[in-house]
Design a protein around this motif. Sequence first.
Motif, PDB file in Angstrom:
ATOM      1  N   GLY A   3       0.815  -1.209   0.000  1.00 55.73           N
ATOM      2  CA  GLY A   3       0.000   0.000   0.000  1.00 55.73           C
ATOM      3  C   GLY A   3       0.849   1.259   0.000  1.00 55.73           C
ATOM      4  O   GLY A   3       1.978   1.274   0.494  1.00 55.73           O
ATOM      5  N   MET A   4       0.312   2.310  -0.583  1.00 58.42           N
ATOM      6  CA  MET A   4       0.978   3.610  -0.598  1.00 58.42           C
ATOM      7  C   MET A   4      -0.089   4.690  -0.583  1.00 58.42           C
ATOM      8  O   MET A   4      -1.112   4.576  -1.268  1.00 58.42           O
ATOM      9  N   GLY A   5       0.139   5.725   0.190  1.00 52.84           N
ATOM     10  CA  GLY A   5      -0.819   6.823   0.250  1.00 52.84           C
ATOM     11  C   GLY A   5      -0.157   8.057   0.803  1.00 52.84           C
ATOM     12  O   GLY A   5       0.979   8.016   1.298  1.00 52.84           O
ATOM     13  N   THR A   6      -0.834   9.164   0.714  1.00 53.75           N
ATOM     14  CA  THR A   6      -0.313  10.405   1.274  1.00 53.75           C
ATOM     15  C   THR A   6      -1.454  11.312   1.704  1.00 53.75           C
ATOM     16  O   THR A   6      -2.499  11.357   1.050  1.00 53.75           O
ATOM     17  N   GLU A   7      -1.264  11.976   2.809  1.00 53.21           N
ATOM     18  CA  GLU A   7      -2.166  13.041   3.225  1.00 53.21           C
ATOM     19  C   GLU A   7      -1.840  14.290   2.419  1.00 53.21           C
ATOM     20  O   GLU A   7      -0.665  14.619   2.212  1.00 53.21           O
ATOM     21  N   LEU A   8      -2.852  14.990   1.957  1.00 50.76           N
ATOM     22  CA  LEU A   8      -2.652  16.250   1.241  1.00 50.76           C
ATOM     23  C   LEU A   8      -2.759  17.392   2.246  1.00 50.76           C
ATOM     24  O   LEU A   8      -3.621  18.262   2.156  1.00 50.76           O
ATOM     25  N   SER A   9      -1.856  17.364   3.213  1.00 49.74           N
ATOM     26  CA  SER A   9      -1.906  18.283   4.347  1.00 49.74           C
ATOM     27  C   SER A   9      -0.732  19.247   4.291  1.00 49.74           C
ATOM     28  O   SER A   9       0.432  18.823   4.281  1.00 49.74           O
ATOM     29  N   VAL A  10      -1.031  20.544   4.279  1.00 50.57           N
ATOM     30  CA  VAL A  10       0.045  21.537   4.277  1.00 50.57           C
ATOM     31  C   VAL A  10       0.676  21.658   5.662  1.00 50.57           C
ATOM     32  O   VAL A  10       1.832  22.079   5.785  1.00 50.57           O
ATOM     33  N   ALA A  11      -0.060  21.306   6.709  1.00 51.14           N
ATOM     34  CA  ALA A  11       0.528  21.321   8.051  1.00 51.14           C
ATOM     35  C   ALA A  11       1.655  20.300   8.139  1.00 51.14           C
ATOM     36  O   ALA A  11       2.730  20.580   8.685  1.00 51.14           O
ATOM     37  N   LEU A  12       1.436  19.115   7.592  1.00 52.18           N
ATOM     38  CA  LEU A  12       2.475  18.095   7.596  1.00 52.18           C
ATOM     39  C   LEU A  12       3.656  18.511   6.725  1.00 52.18           C
ATOM     40  O   LEU A  12       4.813  18.191   7.027  1.00 52.18           O
ATOM     41  N   LEU A  13       3.376  19.201   5.652  1.00 56.38           N
ATOM     42  CA  LEU A  13       4.447  19.729   4.811  1.00 56.38           C
ATOM     43  C   LEU A  13       5.327  20.676   5.621  1.00 56.38           C
ATOM     44  O   LEU A  13       6.565  20.619   5.547  1.00 56.38           O
ATOM     45  N   GLY A  14       4.683  21.549   6.392  1.00 54.77           N
ATOM     46  CA  GLY A  14       5.431  22.460   7.255  1.00 54.77           C
ATOM     47  C   GLY A  14       6.206  21.734   8.324  1.00 54.77           C
ATOM     48  O   GLY A  14       7.341  22.104   8.646  1.00 54.77           O
ATOM     49  N   VAL A  50       4.588  10.690   4.313  1.00 53.20           N
ATOM     50  CA  VAL A  50       4.968  11.130   2.967  1.00 53.20           C
ATOM     51  C   VAL A  50       5.091  12.655   2.883  1.00 53.20           C
ATOM     52  O   VAL A  50       6.121  13.168   2.421  1.00 53.20           O
ATOM     53  N   PRO A  51       4.072  13.437   3.284  1.00 51.91           N
ATOM     54  CA  PRO A  51       4.255  14.892   3.211  1.00 51.91           C
ATOM     55  C   PRO A  51       5.354  15.404   4.136  1.00 51.91           C
ATOM     56  O   PRO A  51       5.988  16.424   3.833  1.00 51.91           O
ATOM     57  N   ILE A  52       5.599  14.728   5.243  1.00 49.90           N
ATOM     58  CA  ILE A  52       6.718  15.114   6.108  1.00 49.90           C
ATOM     59  C   ILE A  52       8.030  14.939   5.352  1.00 49.90           C
ATOM     60  O   ILE A  52       8.919  15.807   5.380  1.00 49.90           O
ATOM     61  N   PHE A  53       8.152  13.822   4.644  1.00 50.38           N
ATOM     62  CA  PHE A  53       9.347  13.560   3.843  1.00 50.38           C
ATOM     63  C   PHE A  53       9.505  14.611   2.744  1.00 50.38           C
ATOM     64  O   PHE A  53      10.608  15.122   2.506  1.00 50.38           O
ATOM     65  N   ILE A  54       8.404  14.962   2.084  1.00 49.95           N
ATOM     66  CA  ILE A  54       8.467  15.971   1.021  1.00 49.95           C
ATOM     67  C   ILE A  54       8.907  17.321   1.596  1.00 49.95           C
ATOM     68  O   ILE A  54       9.726  18.030   1.007  1.00 49.95           O
TER      69      ILE A  54
END
Length: 685
Positions: free
Chosen positions: A206-217, A583-587
């Motif tokens: 499985g693979m997925g990602t949250e589309l969360s800008v908070a996690l990006l930050g 995933v967004p944390i990694f990005i």
Amino acid sequence: MNIVSNQSEDFVPYVRPEDDFPQITTKAVVLGVLLSAILAGANAYLGLKVGMTVSASIPAAVISMAVLRLFRTSNILENNIVQTAASAGESLAAGVIFTLPALILLRYWSDFPFLDTMAIAMFGGVLGVLFTIPLRRALIIEKKLKFPEGVATGEVLKAGTEGGKGIAQIAWAGLVAALYKLAQTGLKLFSGSASGSVTVGGSIFGMGTELSVALLGVGYIVGLNIAVLVFAGGLISWLFGIPLYMAFADPAHVSEVIGNTTGYDAALEIWSQKIRYMGVGAMVVGGIWALISLAKPLKNGIMSSWEAVKEARSGDGYEILRTEQDMPINFVMWGVIGLAIPIFIVFTQVIDTTHLPVSSGLYWTTMAVGMLFSLVAGFLFSSVAGYMAGLVGSSNNPISGVTIATILATALILLFLLGTQLEFSVDSEQAKAAAAAAIVVGSMVACAAAIAGDNMQDLKAGQLVGATPYKQQIMQIVGVVAASLVIAPILSLLFNAYGMGGVLPRPGMSPDEMLSAPQATLMQSVAEGVFARNLEWNMIWIGAIIAVAIIILDKILEAKGSDFRTPVLAVAVGIYLPLELTVPIFIGGMIAWGAGRVVARRARQQGEDVEEAKTMAEQRGLLFSSGLITGEALIGIVLAIPFAIQESTDALRIVPASFEPYANWLGAAAAVCFCIWLYKVAIRK
């Protein structure tokens, strides 16, 4: 008269010790209390959603500078006092939301009672302040740890003399992030996640990602090293743990776990019920390793504190510099002893005799053991948290790791005590009550450890600007009290609006909008599993072995002088977080790394100072990321109000369910735009 000072001769604070500006003023106290309550709510939402919280010291400092400029008189020490109180509220929220929702998941609580929740948060938080007072001298002055966020906060406060320009950066990022979150969760125009899976030889990948800008930050703030490790932990679970379990486990057991689910949902069930316990094992080993590493610094810190008190009271004319005056050590001792009584009373209120039907003697013994263990473990793990904050910062501080170790140890002790009169079994009321007792002990320790890590960052910032430590320590207690008064209503609001960790307060609610509360779910599973005797010990041992291997790798990298390190608790966090959150944390970490390389190359080409250019880029990205986190978190709380009133997360929906395919594309496109925007802000000349 002799002046006692342990500062190095080359260290000069921004405000000299002899220049004592006003610090605890009325406007600073009012603003600090308000920001403490607001940021406690914002971080409570973020932590329940993704299992991670981020230090609020820098946003609080920037907001303070912008607000206090409106007054005729203000100074840098007032701004420091404000951020000290405000960040205490944010950290207290972390300790609470990592543990107390577990009582909801146990079905021991049906909501968050105000007095019990407030008392646990307040007493645990004040313990954290008291425990760090004797450690300030050892960890900040003598040990000379980095305290990255404390240094950053100090530099932001110094830059505030130019007018606090960073408030515009936070405001714009926060506004757009809030609108994006509104379109996602409220209006349903954008999707909040994207996922998929493939099945190979009967195993699901499985693979997925949250589309969360908070996690990006979050990813940008923690940087590439930690972001990679958190993501690597997710890969261990999702690309190796789940497929290997499906390949080698009894097919009947696999079918029982996944039920009627298929694809990504089936992988999620396996992770939830089995694989995430590897994270428990890794966390326990990581916590033990941290205590071993800290044995000598702890001893030196306590001895140093006693020596300072003896020098000051020797009567030989010694006077401690204003910038090195802590609360007296006897105040700390009597404060801890005094808190033991109300903590004991709280335990008896939360875990009463109707839920724990044992003899009177055993009941009171159990409550006393819980209280004593709270104090002992609270001091040990507060010390660990303070030391870890000096190494990796409070945002990366693995509070959940030490809390898991506390809950597991407490549960095993209670099993030994109560097992003489109670026969625990799956779903028994006695097992739930005993598990709840372990959770309450863990919550006290978690609040103390969370506050301790944050306080050390604040005290480091205070050292840089020339603050008076004991005044900061007073404001830390004020911030704890302010946050503890609002945390129960906020948690109740969020629970009734979204649900938590698989528990929905009303029928018909959408599980897609539910707050996952990953740490609390893990705490509940560990505590309940010990008494029900169905804990996934095999998975825990596998996680422990993985942690040992990571520790060995980290020591090898240390011996080679590598800049890239592998702190075990960062990987453990990734193991028990859903992969879509990592995933967004990694990005975000990759964006920070890429922007740093671009800025450094440009500085070299133009003959500029490379380190200065990188620092300025990091500060721009840090402020922007803080805005993303704050905006999404605050709108999450605001949306909880109409959701609770309408008893539906579709209360603000403006598109039909058939719009979902378009929402997926729009959400992904918007998330990409935020990535580009963050990158552009960081590399801007």
